[in-house]
Design a protein around this motif. Structure first.
Motif, PDB file in Angstrom:
ATOM      1  N   VAL A  29       0.879  -1.247  -0.025  1.00 42.40           N
ATOM      2  CA  VAL A  29       0.025  -0.094  -0.082  1.00 42.40           C
ATOM      3  C   VAL A  29       0.906   1.190  -0.059  1.00 42.40           C
ATOM      4  O   VAL A  29       1.867   1.298   0.774  1.00 42.40           O
ATOM      5  N   PRO A  30       0.582   2.241  -0.825  1.00 46.42           N
ATOM      6  CA  PRO A  30       1.300   3.350  -1.101  1.00 46.42           C
ATOM      7  C   PRO A  30       1.578   4.103   0.403  1.00 46.42           C
ATOM      8  O   PRO A  30       0.593   4.139   1.174  1.00 46.42           O
ATOM      9  N   SER A  31       2.701   4.804   0.898  1.00 51.05           N
ATOM     10  CA  SER A  31       2.782   5.105   2.059  1.00 51.05           C
ATOM     11  C   SER A  31       1.929   6.418   2.063  1.00 51.05           C
ATOM     12  O   SER A  31       2.076   7.360   1.102  1.00 51.05           O
ATOM     13  N   ILE A  32       1.323   6.939   3.208  1.00 44.11           N
ATOM     14  CA  ILE A  32       0.678   8.169   3.373  1.00 44.11           C
ATOM     15  C   ILE A  32       1.500   9.338   3.315  1.00 44.11           C
ATOM     16  O   ILE A  32       2.667   9.412   4.087  1.00 44.11           O
ATOM     17  N   THR A  33       1.442  10.379   2.647  1.00 43.14           N
ATOM     18  CA  THR A  33       2.156  11.676   2.773  1.00 43.14           C
ATOM     19  C   THR A  33       1.537  12.673   3.700  1.00 43.14           C
ATOM     20  O   THR A  33       0.596  12.806   4.083  1.00 43.14           O
ATOM     21  N   ILE A  34       2.589  13.377   4.048  1.00 44.86           N
ATOM     22  CA  ILE A  34       2.215  14.744   4.898  1.00 44.86           C
ATOM     23  C   ILE A  34       1.126  15.419   4.168  1.00 44.86           C
ATOM     24  O   ILE A  34       0.319  15.915   4.873  1.00 44.86           O
ATOM     25  N   GLU A  35       1.246  15.663   3.082  1.00 45.82           N
ATOM     26  CA  GLU A  35       0.165  16.483   2.296  1.00 45.82           C
ATOM     27  C   GLU A  35      -1.269  15.866   2.422  1.00 45.82           C
ATOM     28  O   GLU A  35      -2.252  16.684   2.478  1.00 45.82           O
ATOM     29  N   GLN A  36      -1.315  14.332   2.177  1.00 48.31           N
ATOM     30  CA  GLN A  36      -2.455  13.925   2.355  1.00 48.31           C
ATOM     31  C   GLN A  36      -3.187  13.915   3.856  1.00 48.31           C
ATOM     32  O   GLN A  36      -4.369  14.195   3.788  1.00 48.31           O
ATOM     33  N   ILE A  37      -2.232  13.787   4.724  1.00 54.33           N
ATOM     34  CA  ILE A  37      -2.568  13.900   6.234  1.00 54.33           C
ATOM     35  C   ILE A  37      -3.204  15.328   6.267  1.00 54.33           C
ATOM     36  O   ILE A  37      -4.387  15.682   6.993  1.00 54.33           O
ATOM     37  N   ALA A  38      -2.451  16.597   5.785  1.00 50.70           N
ATOM     38  CA  ALA A  38      -3.026  18.035   6.105  1.00 50.70           C
ATOM     39  C   ALA A  38      -4.071  18.233   5.528  1.00 50.70           C
ATOM     40  O   ALA A  38      -4.968  18.976   5.810  1.00 50.70           O
ATOM     41  N   GLY A  39      -4.238  17.613   4.007  1.00 49.77           N
ATOM     42  CA  GLY A  39      -5.485  17.990   3.167  1.00 49.77           C
ATOM     43  C   GLY A  39      -6.718  17.199   3.791  1.00 49.77           C
ATOM     44  O   GLY A  39      -7.768  17.392   3.478  1.00 49.77           O
ATOM     45  N   GLN A  40      -6.512  15.911   3.968  1.00 51.38           N
ATOM     46  CA  GLN A  40      -7.724  14.915   3.986  1.00 51.38           C
ATOM     47  C   GLN A  40      -7.780  14.728   5.556  1.00 51.38           C
ATOM     48  O   GLN A  40      -8.948  13.780   5.764  1.00 51.38           O
ATOM     49  N   LEU A  41      -6.975  14.879   6.333  1.00 52.25           N
ATOM     50  CA  LEU A  41      -7.423  14.625   7.839  1.00 52.25           C
ATOM     51  C   LEU A  41      -7.288  15.933   8.468  1.00 52.25           C
ATOM     52  O   LEU A  41      -6.721  16.119   9.521  1.00 52.25           O
ATOM     53  N   GLY A  42      -7.997  16.996   7.708  1.00 47.31           N
ATOM     54  CA  GLY A  42      -7.637  18.237   8.449  1.00 47.31           C
ATOM     55  C   GLY A  42      -8.060  18.636   9.786  1.00 47.31           C
ATOM     56  O   GLY A  42      -7.515  19.216  10.590  1.00 47.31           O
ATOM     57  N   LEU A  43      -9.359  18.045  10.354  1.00 51.23           N
ATOM     58  CA  LEU A  43      -9.642  18.207  11.514  1.00 51.23           C
ATOM     59  C   LEU A  43      -8.958  17.521  12.639  1.00 51.23           C
ATOM     60  O   LEU A  43      -8.586  18.333  13.820  1.00 51.23           O
ATOM     61  N   ALA A  44      -8.021  16.519  12.395  1.00 49.94           N
ATOM     62  CA  ALA A  44      -7.110  15.747  13.207  1.00 49.94           C
ATOM     63  C   ALA A  44      -5.853  16.801  13.336  1.00 49.94           C
ATOM     64  O   ALA A  44      -5.441  16.982  14.673  1.00 49.94           O
ATOM     65  N   VAL A  45      -5.534  17.455  12.157  1.00 54.97           N
ATOM     66  CA  VAL A  45      -4.442  18.387  12.197  1.00 54.97           C
ATOM     67  C   VAL A  45      -4.556  19.616  13.034  1.00 54.97           C
ATOM     68  O   VAL A  45      -3.999  20.056  13.927  1.00 54.97           O
ATOM     69  N   ASP A  46      -5.910  19.994  13.154  1.00 58.31           N
ATOM     70  CA  ASP A  46      -6.464  21.114  13.804  1.00 58.31           C
ATOM     71  C   ASP A  46      -6.114  20.974  15.132  1.00 58.31           C
ATOM     72  O   ASP A  46      -5.981  21.787  16.176  1.00 58.31           O
ATOM     73  N   ARG A  47      -6.896  19.532  15.757  1.00 57.44           N
ATOM     74  CA  ARG A  47      -6.704  19.494  16.972  1.00 57.44           C
ATOM     75  C   ARG A  47      -5.441  19.433  17.587  1.00 57.44           C
ATOM     76  O   ARG A  47      -4.887  19.824  18.553  1.00 57.44           O
ATOM     77  N   VAL A  48      -4.455  18.682  16.637  1.00 59.10           N
ATOM     78  CA  VAL A  48      -2.960  18.619  17.216  1.00 59.10           C
ATOM     79  C   VAL A  48      -2.464  20.067  17.350  1.00 59.10           C
ATOM     80  O   VAL A  48      -1.658  20.349  18.515  1.00 59.10           O
ATOM     81  N   MET A  49      -2.696  20.946  16.288  1.00 55.47           N
ATOM     82  CA  MET A  49      -2.111  22.326  16.621  1.00 55.47           C
ATOM     83  C   MET A  49      -2.539  23.127  17.675  1.00 55.47           C
ATOM     84  O   MET A  49      -2.064  23.664  18.480  1.00 55.47           O
ATOM     85  N   ALA A  50      -4.040  22.935  17.891  1.00 57.13           N
ATOM     86  CA  ALA A  50      -4.838  23.255  18.976  1.00 57.13           C
ATOM     87  C   ALA A  50      -4.000  23.087  20.551  1.00 57.13           C
ATOM     88  O   ALA A  50      -3.576  24.150  21.229  1.00 57.13           O
ATOM     89  N   GLU A  51      -4.025  21.873  20.498  1.00 66.28           N
ATOM     90  CA  GLU A  51      -3.508  21.515  21.885  1.00 66.28           C
ATOM     91  C   GLU A  51      -2.023  21.333  22.056  1.00 66.28           C
ATOM     92  O   GLU A  51      -1.363  21.158  23.062  1.00 66.28           O
ATOM     93  N   ALA A  52      -1.197  21.739  21.007  1.00 65.56           N
ATOM     94  CA  ALA A  52       0.093  21.921  21.142  1.00 65.56           C
ATOM     95  C   ALA A  52       0.598  23.174  21.193  1.00 65.56           C
ATOM     96  O   ALA A  52       1.609  23.295  21.385  1.00 65.56           O
ATOM     97  N   SER A  53      -0.380  23.959  20.779  1.00 65.43           N
ATOM     98  CA  SER A  53      -0.157  25.563  20.909  1.00 65.43           C
ATOM     99  C   SER A  53       0.876  25.937  19.795  1.00 65.43           C
ATOM    100  O   SER A  53       1.747  26.881  20.266  1.00 65.43           O
ATOM    101  N   LEU A  54       0.784  25.390  18.713  1.00 64.02           N
ATOM    102  CA  LEU A  54       1.680  25.502  17.633  1.00 64.02           C
ATOM    103  C   LEU A  54       0.909  25.614  16.280  1.00 64.02           C
ATOM    104  O   LEU A  54       0.747  24.328  15.983  1.00 64.02           O
ATOM    105  N   TYR A  55       0.947  26.572  15.661  1.00 67.77           N
ATOM    106  CA  TYR A  55       0.204  26.549  14.360  1.00 67.77           C
ATOM    107  C   TYR A  55       1.139  26.279  13.118  1.00 67.77           C
ATOM    108  O   TYR A  55       1.841  27.218  12.697  1.00 67.77           O
ATOM    109  N   ASP A  56       0.957  25.391  12.741  1.00 65.92           N
ATOM    110  CA  ASP A  56       1.933  24.741  11.734  1.00 65.92           C
ATOM    111  C   ASP A  56       1.383  23.397  11.014  1.00 65.92           C
ATOM    112  O   ASP A  56       1.633  22.129  11.747  1.00 65.92           O
ATOM    113  N   ARG A  57       0.494  23.396  10.054  1.00 69.06           N
ATOM    114  CA  ARG A  57      -0.106  22.390   9.519  1.00 69.06           C
ATOM    115  C   ARG A  57       0.765  21.087   9.058  1.00 69.06           C
ATOM    116  O   ARG A  57       0.373  19.944   9.170  1.00 69.06           O
TER     117      ARG A  57
END
Length: 371
Positions: A29-57
């Motif tokens: 199975v192709p390896s998942i890319t950072i771009e795919q996570i940031a683009g298609q799992l955006g709400l998960a990325v938002d939660r990590v940014m919020a609770e880590a106190s660092l805005y960087d997708r």
């Protein structure tokens, strides 16, 4: 001792290799890319940014990939990275009144000035599994707002303020210095700015449970969603050498103002009061939970009795941080051999004393029966 240490190091190194193997998964199975996570799992990325106190997708997406999708581990990783970054100063307060709005709803006014803007939301979906997502099926293009539709929209709080039915925003003292939770130790009682910082990076699930508890009678709350806004706001930074502020770019945030009844006090008339939530990214559940808990924690300020966990500042703030909570819970996995052996010896001695006292009691009963 030395051999045991070397053996432990080898085991740990192999555990790391096994983790990397499991993280990669099936090689067919192709390896998942950072771009795919940031683009298609955006709400998960938002939660990590919020609770880590660092805005960087990108970095948040990297942390999610490194943590194999374990959100708290990803938050831990990103927050640890944040501590290595230099600090140049403090940005200006965000002006959310000039937000480029993507979504804006209110539960208090149907005909909200400027209209309700539904945006991208699960609110009206059927919560049924969608088999079409098993394949890379084409997605229909949505109708988007045109740039000339951008207007400054009146807040619900401003509508209520016209009749003096809601508490004012208030003014900070001229000499007030905003605290920084990441650089100062916790001290109770806390100022509201520090408390909001703690809630903004607090665990979403914990705050959700506390917010829910206030609605079930543990905190005397009767809330209404005054307004939820999601959109982009500009971040500005004062540069002393220039004498004016420069723009650092735009970030996406979610803002929630929760409206609560207030019967008044000796100092304030009956009016609505507010709870506030502001979170990185699209994080409605978190911002709503944050605003519910923020209002509950204002009990002392508003002269209300503290009767519930959500109103107890020390309880809420001390247990809301999932990184700290994880550390306390997961440290139990580490070796406690000496401590346990001491406990084991204590329980054995207590057991012997118990058996001896019970035998002595049986002997006394036997002598009484014989007499």
């Amino acid at each position: 001792m030395y051999v045991a240490v070397k053996g432990g190091e080898a085991a740990i190194a192999n555990a790391h290799r096994l983790l990397a193997d499991r993280r990669r998964g099936d090689r067919s199975v192709p390896s998942i890319t950072i771009e795919q996570i940031a683009g298609q799992l955006g709400l998960a990325v938002d939660r990590v940014m919020a609770e880590a106190s660092l805005y960087d997708r990108s970095l948040a997406a990297l942390a999610i990939r490194q943590a194999r999708g374990d959100m708290i581990e990803a938050i831990f990783i990103l927050r640890a990275y944040r501590t290595t970054l230099p600090r140049f100063g403090t940005s200006r307060p965000l002006d959310t009144t000039s937000m480029a709005i993507e979504r804006r709803i209110s539960a208090t006014y149907k005909d909200l000035p400027g209209g309700q803007m539904l945006g991208a939301t699960f609110d009206y979906t059927h919560r049924l599994l969608d088999p079409s997502l098993l394949t890379d099926a084409p997605v229909e293009e949505p109708a988007l707002r045109q740039p000339d539709d951008e207007v400054s929209l009146m807040r619900v709080s401003e509508i209520l303020a016209q009749e003096d039915l809601i508490e004012a925003d208030g003014e900070l003292p001229a000499d007030h210095v905003t605290g920084d939770l990441t650089r100062e130790p916790l001290e109770f009682p806390m100022s509201r700015d520090l408390r909001l910082q703690a809630l903004a990076r607090g665990d979403e699930g914990f705050l959700l449970a506390l917010g829910y508890s206030t609605q079930r009678g543990y905190g005397n709350a009767h809330p209404f969603v005054g307004e939820i806004r999601i959109g982009e706001v500009e971040v500005e930074f004062d540069v002393p050498e220039l004498g004016f502020a420069v723009s650092l770019g735009c970030i996406q945030v979610t803002e929630c103002q929760m409206v609560n009844q207030f019967k008044g006090s000796a100092k304030a008339p009956p009016q609505f009061t507010r709870g506030y939530g502001l979170v990185f990214g699209q994080s409605e559940r978190k911002s709503m939970s944050m605003s519910l808990v923020d209002r509950a924690l204002r009990a002392t300020e508003l002269g209300e009795d503290i009767t519930a966990a959500a109103q107890d500042e020390e309880f809420v703030i001390s247990h809301s941080d999932n990184v700290q909570s994880t550390g306390f819970v997961e440290h139990l996995k580490l070796p406690h051999y000496v401590d346990f052996q001491a406990e084991l010896d204590l329980v054995r001695r207590m057991r012997r004393d118990f058996e001896a006292s019970r035998q002595a009691g049986n002997d006394d009963d036997f002598m009484e029966a014989a007499q």
